[in-house]
Design a protein around this motif. Structure first.
Motif, mmCIF file in Angstrom:
data_model
loop_
_atom_site.group_PDB
_atom_site.id
_atom_site.type_symbol
_atom_site.label_atom_id
_atom_site.label_comp_id
_atom_site.label_asym_id
_atom_site.label_seq_id
_atom_site.Cartn_x
_atom_site.Cartn_y
_atom_site.Cartn_z
ATOM 1 N N ILE A 5 28.443 99.489 -34.722
ATOM 2 C CA ILE A 5 28.343 98.194 -34.174
ATOM 3 C C ILE A 5 26.988 98.983 -33.159
ATOM 4 C CG2 ILE A 5 28.981 95.954 -34.105
ATOM 5 C CD1 ILE A 5 29.628 97.504 -36.734
ATOM 6 N N THR A 6 25.923 97.906 -33.107
ATOM 7 C CA THR A 6 24.898 97.787 -31.963
ATOM 8 C C THR A 6 24.448 96.492 -31.845
ATOM 9 O OG1 THR A 6 23.871 98.817 -30.441
ATOM 10 C CG2 THR A 6 23.149 98.510 -32.779
ATOM 11 N N LYS A 7 24.755 96.154 -30.494
ATOM 12 C CA LYS A 7 23.897 94.568 -29.805
ATOM 13 C C LYS A 7 22.327 95.242 -30.527
ATOM 14 C CE LYS A 7 26.585 93.049 -26.704
ATOM 15 N NZ LYS A 7 26.844 92.665 -24.871
ATOM 16 N N VAL A 8 21.051 93.689 -30.940
ATOM 17 C CA VAL A 8 20.097 94.175 -31.365
ATOM 18 C C VAL A 8 19.246 93.209 -31.297
ATOM 19 C CG1 VAL A 8 18.660 94.028 -33.236
ATOM 20 C CG2 VAL A 8 20.521 95.754 -33.429
ATOM 21 N N GLU A 9 18.300 92.535 -30.256
ATOM 22 C CA GLU A 9 17.588 91.530 -29.333
ATOM 23 C C GLU A 9 16.814 91.041 -30.557
ATOM 24 O OE1 GLU A 9 15.524 90.643 -25.343
ATOM 25 O OE2 GLU A 9 15.855 92.799 -25.779
ATOM 26 N N LEU A 10 17.098 89.963 -30.472
ATOM 27 C CA LEU A 10 15.853 88.661 -31.746
ATOM 28 C C LEU A 10 15.368 88.194 -30.537
ATOM 29 C CD1 LEU A 10 18.368 87.752 -34.242
ATOM 30 C CD2 LEU A 10 16.835 90.130 -34.546
ATOM 31 N N ALA A 11 13.870 86.946 -31.450
ATOM 32 C CA ALA A 11 13.699 86.235 -30.202
ATOM 33 C C ALA A 11 14.241 85.438 -29.759
ATOM 34 C CB ALA A 11 11.891 85.983 -30.718
ATOM 35 N N GLY A 12 15.585 84.829 -31.287
ATOM 36 C CA GLY A 12 15.829 83.669 -30.318
ATOM 37 C C GLY A 12 17.661 84.192 -29.933
ATOM 38 N N GLY A 13 17.696 85.246 -30.036
ATOM 39 C CA GLY A 13 18.974 85.639 -29.221
ATOM 40 C C GLY A 13 19.319 87.062 -29.902
ATOM 41 N N VAL A 14 21.107 87.292 -29.908
ATOM 42 C CA VAL A 14 21.295 88.904 -29.984
ATOM 43 C C VAL A 14 21.629 88.694 -31.255
ATOM 44 C CG1 VAL A 14 22.833 90.534 -29.143
ATOM 45 C CG2 VAL A 14 21.303 89.256 -27.197
ATOM 46 N N ILE A 15 21.801 89.314 -32.247
ATOM 47 C CA ILE A 15 23.343 89.767 -33.440
ATOM 48 C C ILE A 15 23.597 91.346 -33.603
ATOM 49 C CG2 ILE A 15 21.805 88.608 -34.934
ATOM 50 C CD1 ILE A 15 20.556 90.615 -36.355
ATOM 51 N N TYR A 16 24.742 91.267 -33.702
ATOM 52 C CA TYR A 16 25.670 93.121 -33.536
ATOM 53 C C TYR A 16 24.985 93.129 -35.493
ATOM 54 C CZ TYR A 16 27.417 91.732 -29.986
ATOM 55 O OH TYR A 16 28.206 91.603 -28.046
ATOM 56 N N VAL A 17 24.973 94.610 -35.458
ATOM 57 C CA VAL A 17 24.525 95.234 -36.803
ATOM 58 C C VAL A 17 25.536 96.484 -36.729
ATOM 59 C CG1 VAL A 17 21.864 93.960 -36.608
ATOM 60 C CG2 VAL A 17 22.257 96.522 -35.659
ATOM 61 N N GLU A 18 25.286 96.376 -38.079
ATOM 62 C CA GLU A 18 26.377 98.224 -37.877
ATOM 63 C C GLU A 18 24.901 99.079 -38.264
ATOM 64 O OE1 GLU A 18 30.015 100.563 -40.790
ATOM 65 O OE2 GLU A 18 28.321 98.122 -41.559
ATOM 66 N N ALA A 19 24.221 100.714 -37.688
ATOM 67 C CA ALA A 19 23.619 101.460 -37.838
ATOM 68 C C ALA A 19 23.996 102.701 -37.741
ATOM 69 C CB ALA A 19 22.309 101.011 -37.003
ATOM 70 N N GLN A 20 23.411 103.737 -38.214
ATOM 71 C CA GLN A 20 24.122 105.087 -38.539
ATOM 72 C C GLN A 20 23.310 105.629 -37.379
ATOM 73 O OE1 GLN A 20 23.530 106.812 -41.928
ATOM 74 N NE2 GLN A 20 23.455 109.559 -41.261
ATOM 75 N N PRO A 21 24.047 106.000 -36.225
ATOM 76 C CA PRO A 21 23.771 107.024 -35.390
ATOM 77 C C PRO A 21 22.974 108.442 -35.797
ATOM 78 C CG PRO A 21 25.643 106.229 -34.295
ATOM 79 C CD PRO A 21 26.101 106.175 -35.997
ATOM 80 N N LEU A 22 21.247 108.265 -35.589
ATOM 81 C CA LEU A 22 21.000 109.679 -36.193
ATOM 82 C C LEU A 22 20.959 110.860 -35.037
ATOM 83 C CD1 LEU A 22 18.103 107.647 -37.783
ATOM 84 C CD2 LEU A 22 20.157 108.797 -38.792
ATOM 85 N N GLY A 23 21.299 110.109 -33.930
ATOM 86 C CA GLY A 23 21.245 111.469 -32.492
ATOM 87 C C GLY A 23 22.546 112.591 -33.322
ATOM 88 N N PRO A 24 22.408 113.582 -31.601
ATOM 89 C CA PRO A 24 23.511 114.678 -31.824
ATOM 90 C C PRO A 24 25.114 113.505 -31.903
ATOM 91 C CG PRO A 24 22.250 114.284 -29.406
ATOM 92 C CD PRO A 24 21.299 113.385 -30.639
#
Length: 107
Positions: A5-24
């Motif tokens: 779960i990571t914070k994501v910046e939007l023009a009007g604020g911040v939301i949290y999204v579930e994302a799959q890490p693609l790095g190591p």
């Protein structure tokens, strides 16, 4: 499949999204907070989806169907601190579904 779960910046604020890490594997969540300490935003995801839709539209224009609808699922991944769109089968496991429709106006 491991997700974060990571914070994501939007023009009007911040939301949290579930994302799959693609790095190591084992990358710390704090390292996923974007390049230069900035939060990732949706601009790369929306830009990639716009480009994908434009290329589909060009191919469909050449095929000249009367009407066509394309649906696909989109999951979110994080690669080098940036959100990335992962095109997946349109199923319940997608973060969101995208439906695109083209109508041939010459008909």
């Amino acid at each position: 499949m491991m997700t974060e779960i990571t914070k994501v910046e939007l023009a009007g604020g911040v939301i949290y999204v579930e994302a799959q890490p693609l790095g190591p594997v084992g990358q710390e969540p704090t390292e996923l907070e974007g390049r230069g300490g900035r939060l990732p935003d949706l601009s790369e995801v929306t830009g990639a989806l716009s480009s994908f839709a434009a290329q589909l539209g060009e191919a469909l224009h050449r095929a000249a169907p009367e009407r066509v609808t394309v649906e696909f699922g989109c999951q979110l991944g994080i690669d080098s601190g940036a959100l990335t769109a992962l095109i997946v089968q349109g199923s319940a496991s997608a973060n969101f579904r995208v439906a695109l429709e083209w109508v041939n106006k010459r008909v």
